[in-house]
Design a protein around this motif. Structure first.
Motif, PDB file in Angstrom:
ATOM      1  N   THR A   1    -120.850  73.392  28.292  1.00 34.49           N
ATOM      2  CA  THR A   1    -120.725  72.632  27.043  1.00 34.49           C
ATOM      3  C   THR A   1    -120.981  73.562  25.867  1.00 34.49           C
ATOM      4  O   THR A   1    -121.686  74.569  25.991  1.00 34.49           O
ATOM      5  CB  THR A   1    -121.731  71.466  26.984  1.00 34.49           C
TER       6      THR A   1
ATOM      7  N   ASN B   1    -124.435  67.576  29.128  1.00 39.67           N
ATOM      8  CA  ASN B   1    -123.968  68.231  30.355  1.00 39.67           C
ATOM      9  C   ASN B   1    -124.162  67.330  31.581  1.00 39.67           C
ATOM     10  O   ASN B   1    -124.019  67.778  32.715  1.00 39.67           O
ATOM     11  CB  ASN B   1    -124.712  69.555  30.549  1.00 39.67           C
TER      12      ASN B   1
ATOM     13  N   ILE C   1    -119.370  73.633  35.005  1.00 40.81           N
ATOM     14  CA  ILE C   1    -119.143  72.900  33.761  1.00 40.81           C
ATOM     15  C   ILE C   1    -119.991  73.540  32.657  1.00 40.81           C
ATOM     16  O   ILE C   1    -121.171  73.827  32.849  1.00 40.81           O
ATOM     17  CB  ILE C   1    -119.523  71.416  33.903  1.00 40.81           C
TER      18      ILE C   1
ATOM     19  N   LEU D   1    -114.757  73.896  33.670  1.00 44.94           N
ATOM     20  CA  LEU D   1    -114.505  72.847  32.675  1.00 44.94           C
ATOM     21  C   LEU D   1    -115.377  73.115  31.457  1.00 44.94           C
ATOM     22  O   LEU D   1    -116.588  73.322  31.581  1.00 44.94           O
ATOM     23  CB  LEU D   1    -114.844  71.474  33.272  1.00 44.94           C
TER      24      LEU D   1
END
Length: 357
Positions: free
Chosen positions: A333, A312, A331, A305
């Motif tokens: 960012t 975060n 994940i 993602l």
């Protein structure tokens, strides 16, 4: 009489003024020389439309690949305008609101529809919340999803709205569900000369077909061995258009869009569609995001993602509604996504900037 690209409809108006073919050429020169940036774009297109060539050169957005220039026949643009006019029952004298940039196909086609169908076109500067006369009623308008979200409370002044160029979130659909105007999501690309299919987003009658995109007149659909959509539109293109869009084909005139073939993730033998996962997450993540993948020694591809911003700290409960294999393994960012010239998220370049491909 069948409209031709060499003619300007007698009912056509631009910002409340009527123009002949010759008058429009003078206005175009004036816009290019003295207009605001959005008017200069309009002037450039009008000069291309009014010259003696039977085609124009159009840029693709670059959201699904490297931006390129395409030669589009003016006759095809006329046919596209007629098909839209027939589908939405647009009549000479109807009022059109144009708040899209004139340097991409969607904005160009709004202008062509007005010239060919005899519509009264009001031009406003493209922005997230276009500044218009809210006391004036319009029959037809095209928005980007971001514009529609900002403009939702003012929709009462527009009879029919089409929206395209990006994902229409559930938040936007909730904003328009009780609005009187009919709102349609569009499917199309530069190669198809703007949209070739639409899907209702509100004012449903309860028909099963309303869940699917339905083609405009004289468009025939099929699929290739990948499950990707093939478009046969002889009035728009001499050749069949083979897309990279994976679809659930209901008939040769209707389909449900599943995602891009080039975005599909094969994780441990399981095919995952990022766009479908994004749809499930869109109301749980603030701001821009997208689902992608990175190489993994065990799975082949690992689902990830990517979120725009610096936070975060993600609560994993947002993934509760996802299937087991749909949950991102990592994940990332980034302060700002890379974008195309038309402002769409450029997934590949964003991943490259994060050293993920």
């Amino acid at each position: 009489m069948t409209p031709k690209y060499t003619n300007v409809h007698s009912k056509f108006k631009l910002d409340n003024l009527s123009y002949t073919y010759e008058d429009l050429m003078e206005v175009a020169y004036s816009y290019v020389k003295e207009g605001l940036p959005y008017q200069q774009e309009l002037g450039d297109f009008l000069l291309d439309w009014l010259d003696d060539k039977d085609y124009i050169i159009v840029k693709t957005s670059g959201s699904t690949g490297k931006p390129k220039k395409l030669k589009i026949k003016k006759e095809a643009m006329v046919n596209s305008a007629i098909a839209t006019g027939d589908f939405f029952n647009l009549k000479p004298g109807n009022k059109l609101l144009q708040c899209l940039p004139s340097n991409f196909i969607a904005g160009k086609m709004m202008i062509v529809r007005a010239i060919i169908l005899g519509l009264e076109l009001d031009m406003v500067e493209p922005s997230v919340l276009p500044r218009i006369d809210y006391e004036k009623d319009y029959d037809f308008c095209a928005f980007t999803p971001m514009q529609l979200k900002s403009f939702a409370k003012y929709l009462k002044s527009i009879k029919t709205v089409i929206v395209g160029g990006g994902r229409v979130s559930n938040t936007i659909i909730d904003l328009i569900k009780d609005k009187k105007p009919h709102v349609y999501e569009t499917y199309g690309m530069t190669e198809t000369v703007s949209h070739i299919a639409v899907k209702k987003l509100n004012n449903f009658s309860g028909q099963e077909e309303e869940k699917y995109f339905t083609t405009l007149p004289k468009i025939k659909l099929s699929q290739d061995e990948r499950g990707c959509l093939i478009i046969e539109a002889p009035k728009l293109s001499d050749d069949k258009i083979v897309t990279n869009d994976i679809v659930d084909l209901k008939s040769d005139s209707s389909f449900k869009w599943l995602g891009r073939y080039d975005n599909v993730v094969n994780s441990g033998g399981i095919k995952l569609f990022p766009e479908q996962i994004e749809s499930k997450l869109q109301d749980k993540i603030e701001g821009e995001f997208f689902i992608a993948s990175k190489e993994d020694d065990t799975l082949g591809e690992k689902l990830i993602l990517i979120i725009e911003g610096n936070n975060n700290d993600i609560d994993n409960t947002i993934f509760d509604d996802l299937d087991k294999y749909e949950k991102p393994k990592e994940i990332y960012t980034t302060p700002k996504f890379k974008e195309t010239a038309s402002g769409k998220v450029h997934r590949r370049k964003t991943l490259e900037a994060l050293n993920l491909v």
